[in-house]
Design an enzyme around this catalytic site. Structure first.
Site, mmCIF file in Angstrom:
data_model
loop_
_atom_site.group_PDB
_atom_site.id
_atom_site.type_symbol
_atom_site.label_atom_id
_atom_site.label_comp_id
_atom_site.label_asym_id
_atom_site.label_seq_id
_atom_site.Cartn_x
_atom_site.Cartn_y
_atom_site.Cartn_z
ATOM 1 N N GLU A 50 33.524 46.672 44.035
ATOM 2 C CA GLU A 50 33.282 45.259 44.742
ATOM 3 C C GLU A 50 33.035 44.274 43.996
ATOM 4 O OE1 GLU A 50 30.824 48.064 47.348
ATOM 5 O OE2 GLU A 50 31.815 46.723 48.797
ATOM 6 N N GLU A 64 32.746 55.401 48.669
ATOM 7 C CA GLU A 64 31.757 55.465 49.682
ATOM 8 C C GLU A 64 31.842 56.363 50.743
ATOM 9 O OE1 GLU A 64 33.057 52.732 48.109
ATOM 10 O OE2 GLU A 64 31.471 51.481 47.618
HETATM 11 C C1 3H9 Z 1 28.119 52.235 46.807
HETATM 12 O O1 3H9 Z 1 28.554 51.687 45.695
HETATM 13 C C2 3H9 Z 1 27.712 51.436 47.735
HETATM 14 C C3 3H9 Z 1 28.277 50.049 47.641
HETATM 15 O O2 3H9 Z 1 29.510 50.018 48.513
HETATM 16 C C4 3H9 Z 1 27.334 49.180 48.597
HETATM 17 C C5 3H9 Z 1 26.164 48.496 48.136
HETATM 18 C C6 3H9 Z 1 25.401 47.518 48.986
HETATM 19 N N1 3H9 Z 1 23.799 56.272 41.296
HETATM 20 O O3 3H9 Z 1 28.660 62.824 37.995
HETATM 21 P P1 3H9 Z 1 28.160 63.028 36.611
HETATM 22 C C7 3H9 Z 1 24.316 59.790 37.874
HETATM 23 S S1 3H9 Z 1 27.736 53.845 46.775
HETATM 24 C C8 3H9 Z 1 22.889 56.760 40.480
HETATM 25 O O4 3H9 Z 1 27.648 64.440 36.290
HETATM 26 P P2 3H9 Z 1 30.724 62.535 35.437
HETATM 27 C C9 3H9 Z 1 24.346 61.458 38.198
HETATM 28 O O5 3H9 Z 1 23.570 61.811 39.184
HETATM 29 C C10 3H9 Z 1 28.136 54.549 45.162
HETATM 30 N N2 3H9 Z 1 23.197 57.820 39.781
HETATM 31 O O6 3H9 Z 1 29.150 62.400 35.495
HETATM 32 C C11 3H9 Z 1 24.344 62.088 36.948
HETATM 33 O O7 3H9 Z 1 22.857 62.098 36.760
HETATM 34 P P3 3H9 Z 1 22.241 63.294 36.072
HETATM 35 C C12 3H9 Z 1 29.496 54.581 44.915
HETATM 36 C C13 3H9 Z 1 24.404 58.040 39.542
HETATM 37 O O8 3H9 Z 1 31.176 61.947 34.204
HETATM 38 C C14 3H9 Z 1 24.846 61.160 36.053
HETATM 39 O O9 3H9 Z 1 24.983 59.963 36.683
HETATM 40 N N3 3H9 Z 1 30.049 55.294 43.892
HETATM 41 C C15 3H9 Z 1 25.601 57.427 40.210
HETATM 42 O O10 3H9 Z 1 31.120 63.718 35.947
HETATM 43 C C16 3H9 Z 1 26.322 61.538 35.577
HETATM 44 O O11 3H9 Z 1 27.075 61.940 36.474
HETATM 45 C C17 3H9 Z 1 30.068 56.467 43.898
HETATM 46 O O12 3H9 Z 1 30.101 57.262 44.598
HETATM 47 C C18 3H9 Z 1 25.070 56.407 41.051
HETATM 48 N N4 3H9 Z 1 26.110 55.499 41.903
HETATM 49 O O13 3H9 Z 1 31.305 61.568 36.693
HETATM 50 C C19 3H9 Z 1 30.278 57.044 42.348
HETATM 51 N N5 3H9 Z 1 26.661 58.073 39.942
HETATM 52 O O14 3H9 Z 1 22.827 63.323 34.601
HETATM 53 C C20 3H9 Z 1 29.395 58.466 42.167
HETATM 54 C C21 3H9 Z 1 26.291 58.971 38.731
HETATM 55 O O15 3H9 Z 1 20.852 62.946 35.975
HETATM 56 N N6 3H9 Z 1 29.619 58.854 40.861
HETATM 57 N N7 3H9 Z 1 24.858 58.967 38.784
HETATM 58 O O16 3H9 Z 1 22.563 64.585 36.764
HETATM 59 C C22 3H9 Z 1 30.548 59.544 40.377
HETATM 60 O O17 3H9 Z 1 31.422 59.871 41.131
HETATM 61 C C23 3H9 Z 1 30.577 60.292 39.095
HETATM 62 O O18 3H9 Z 1 29.130 60.305 38.648
HETATM 63 C C24 3H9 Z 1 31.539 59.571 37.698
HETATM 64 C C25 3H9 Z 1 31.158 60.166 36.498
HETATM 65 C C26 3H9 Z 1 32.726 59.708 38.242
HETATM 66 C C27 3H9 Z 1 30.991 57.877 37.855
#
Ligand code: 3H9
Length: 696
Positions: free
Chosen positions: A112, A132
């Site tokens: 975004e 999301e």
């Molecule tokens: C959003 O964006 C809402 C908006 O539209 C509106 C706003 C107003 N936040 O998965 P991993 C942490 S909603 C905080 O093991 P990978 C995760 O907990 C969001 N922490 O790595 C982990 O911590 P720990 C939309 C986050 O390489 C560490 O990062 N976005 C977030 O297998 C590593 O993560 C998503 O839904 C976060 N957003 O995968 C994306 N993301 O090491 C969500 C990750 O302490 N994330 N962490 O356990 C993912 O899909 C995967 O983490 C990603 C990396 C593909 C990025």
């Protein structure tokens, strides 16, 4: 580079019309949009816009990825200024070109933000998505209104309701990216300079309407297409409504719809459950008390004993990620049959287009069939998938002990038997562990990793890491009858079987479970698995409904007659009055009076014993976190993620209510599974939450 905030810095490249401000976000691990990132973008862009010497701006990220979204850990607490929208507006309204330079994953709020740049440049490995929906949400920072304007509504529907990302090639094709470059930083700077040199217009995506015309049938058709897959979930429908708003309303009105629906989802139980699950899954991979630096044993080749349904599926899981497998069977016919099933599974995937014909051959070539267990001498880990019989498994382990090389891990795919007894049959119990795959093993995500009393830390750490390598979601459990999943399932089954005697029909029981959100109920599941699994004609004594059905020739789906009857062509099931009659007769013979049972009673009697058993599992230390139990149920048994798993769900029902109902049924019905867990009792009386409870 000059720091703007603790995680954003600015640097300048070149002079005159070539001078580009490079704003770099560095907020590990995934550059989430924490408040200091929002502040940094806002201040950096404002500063560069006001600096007369700057011709263009590049926004780039350090580390492994572009912004992966809003900071999910900030959800639920009061928002800290500045808002994301303020940072986005600074970019979008900037009079100088703003170029987003994307690598890794531009997800959610990250995409975004990127859509508020005037241009997007990416490297070949970048991926773009609005995930999301997987958190029970919709993009809440203008994404629902901007994405359809870039890609057209049809593609936006796909991306936003699946949450799945697209790659750079697809992003380039659909206009989400303007250029794919090799050296991202330099490529983005060069691109920005060329925009200045060519005087290209700075179009805001919000002002574009060229792709918004749609066929009247688009939304209806799309809803029908995804209906079965998204049953019970609110977020996919809300995402669709936002895209409808994008095509029918001015941008600012569409944003109001987005905001209203976003707030509704954010404050609802489904998103709370799905966000909880996001962290639960990641927590499950971590073993309390095990150091991150625990050395891992190298696993370069695996052996699987047994080429049946489980052995074949397990072998595929390894071959799918390029790990060679030696698969051993007793006789040539079974081996050939097993290999043929594997090939036909792969060929079906190729026909569907999920893998190529070349992939089929590559994967088959990774699987070496053998009739000789001595071939396991070469492997780093062996998994036995022989018949569920403890004596047989002990024998197998003793034999493997004599064959496997030093350091090899020896694993059992048992779904309920005592791994410690298998370990005791070897001279190296520290190398023995349970790996409980779920059927079909090449598809199901869950892996229950069963820690034996003597399993070595390095063995546990290796298998947990290996699970991730083969794309499974691991949950570490302890030894007990049925581990976490099957032990809880057994409690549900006891009550289901009581309920049908008392007058609920199998179809009613199944419908209650299906309506709750499971893919199917216990009786449909029995029919699918085969009623005769574990049934022995010689010893069958008409002592259970299942025995009576088996004795009358009912085998389940495979012969078209089980708890239901099945259409031979469509496999559609119909409740069978004959079965209902057989159950009634059986109940009468046992002196059980039949009555009308309400759906509410069915639900409570099936699910509360599971919660109770989950709490016992926790207090015994068989699971170390309540959230691990939820991970097991969501990934192994189809518990709907939008209610968070049994432990999270119990919290939403209210623990005092759960406890009161368990006591009520315990008094009325009796049975060990109704004996209240002291842990559950304590957490409820302290006003705590089960989801936060930890084990012994
Ligand atoms: C959003 O964006 C809402 C908006 O539209 C509106 C706003 C107003 N936040 O998965 P991993 C942490 S909603 C905080 O093991 P990978 C995760 O907990 C969001 N922490 O790595 C982990 O911590 P720990 C939309 C986050 O390489 C560490 O990062 N976005 C977030 O297998 C590593 O993560 C998503 O839904 C976060 N957003 O995968 C994306 N993301 O090491 C969500 C990750 O302490 N994330 N962490 O356990 C993912 O899909 C995967 O983490 C990603 C990396 C593909 C990025």
């Amino acid at each position: 580079m000059t720091a703007i905030t603790e995680s954003v810095g600015i640097a300048f490249e070149g002079d005159g019309a070539q001078r580009v401000a490079v704003i770099t976000i560095d907020n590990p691990p995934v550059n989430a949009l924490s408040h200091h990132v929002r502040q940094g973008i806002l201040d950096g862009v404002t500063q560069a816009a006001a600096d007369a010497s700057v011709a263009a701006i590049v926004l780039i990220c350090a580390g492994r990825t572009f912004i992966a979204g809003a900071d999910i850990t900030e959800f639920g607490s009061a928002p800290k200024p500045p808002s994301l929208q303020a940072a986005q507006a600074a970019m979008e309204d900037c009079v100088k070109p703003v170029v987003a330079a994307i690598h890794g994953t531009a997800l959610g709020g990250g995409l975004e933000v990127a859509m508020c740049a005037h241009f997007r440049v990416a490297d070949a490995g970048a991926r773009f998505g609005l995930p999301e929906v997987k958190l029970g949400l919709l993009p809440g920072a203008g994404g629902t209104q901007r994405l359809p304007r870039v890609t057209g509504p049809a593609k936006a529907l796909e991306m936003m309701t699946s949450g799945d990302p697209i790659d750079s090639t697809e992003a380039l094709e659909c206009g989400l990216v303007d250029e794919v470059v090799v050296d991202l930083r330099q490529g983005a700077i060069d691109f920005a300079r060329s925009v200045v040199a060519q005087g290209r217009p700075l179009t805001r995506i919000r002002d574009r309407n060229d792709k918004l015309a749609v066929d009247a049938s688009l939304f209806g058709d799309f809803r029908r297409k995804i209906g079965a897959k998204t049953r019970g979930f609110l977020a996919p429908e809300y995402n669709i409504q936002c895209i409808e708003a994008a095509v029918s309303l001015p941008f600012d009105e569409g944003i109001k719809t987005e905001r209203r629906l976003f707030e509704e989802l954010m404050n609802g139980t489904q998103s709370a459950a799905q966000r909880y699950y996001f962290f639960a899954e990641r927590e499950a991979a971590k073993v309390p008390g095990l150091s991150k630096d625990t050395p891992l044993r190298p696993i370069d080749r695996v052996g699987v004993l047994g080429a049946g349904t489980m052995g074949g599926g397990i072998s595929m899981s390894f071959a799918n990620v390029g790990i060679p497998v030696t698969i051993v069977e007793r006789d040539q016919a079974s081996l050939d049959r097993g290999l043929a099933v594997i090939r036909s599974n792969y060929e079906r995937s190729a026909k569907r287009g999920s893998i190529t014909a070349a992939d089929v051959e590559t994967r088959m070539a990774l699987i070496t069939p053998s009739l000789d267990k001595a071939d396991f001498a070469e492997v780093d880990m062996v998994i036995e998938a022989v018949f569920e019989d403890l004596d047989l498994k002990k024998q197998v382990f003793a034999e493997l002990d004599g064959i496997c090389k030093a350091g090899a891990i020896m694993a059992s795919n048992t779904s309920y038997l005592d791994v410690d007894q298998m370990a005791a049959a070897t001279s190296r119990p520290e190398s023995v562990i349970g790996t409980h795959f779920f059927s079909p093993a090449n598809v199901m995500k869950l892996l229950e990793v069963v820690r034996g009393a003597k399993s070595g830390d390095d063995v546990i750490a290796t298998v947990m890491a290996l699970a991730k390598r083969i794309n499974k979601i691991p949950a570490l459990v302890g030894v007990c009858d049925g581990f976490v999943g099957n032990r809880m399932l057994a409690q549900r089954r006891i009550e289901a079987d009581r309920l049908i005697l008392e007058g609920a029909t199998p179809a009613q029981v199944d419908k209650v479970i299906y309506d709750f959100g499971f893919p199917m109920g216990p009786y449909a599941m029995s029919d699918l698995a085969g009623l005769d699994i574990g049934w022995n004609e010689a010893t069958s004594s008409s002592s259970t409904v299942r025995e009576i059905l088996c004795e009358s020739g009912r085998r389940g789906q495979k012969n078209g007659r089980g708890y239901y009857t099945y259409d031979p062509d469509t496999r559609a099931s119909t409740p069978d009055p004959e079965v209902v009659e057989m159950i009634r007769t059986f109940a009468a013979s046992k002196g059980v009076a039949q009555r009308q049972v309400t759906d509410q009673e069915v639900l409570e009697r099936l699910l509360f014993p599971m919660v109770n058993e989950g709490a016992k599992i926790l207090e015994e230390g068989v699971a170390s976190r309540a959230s691990d139990i939820d991970v097991v149920w969501i990934n192994g048994y189809g518990w709907p993620v939008y209610s968070g798993g049994p432990m999270f769900w119990a919290d939403t029902v209210g623990l005092p209510e759960v406890v009161a109902r368990i006591k009520h049924y315990g008094e009325a019905l009796g049975g060990r599974h109704w004996e209240l867990s002291p842990l559950l009792d304590r957490v409820a009386s302290e006003g705590g939450k089960l989801q936060q409870a930890t084990g012994a």
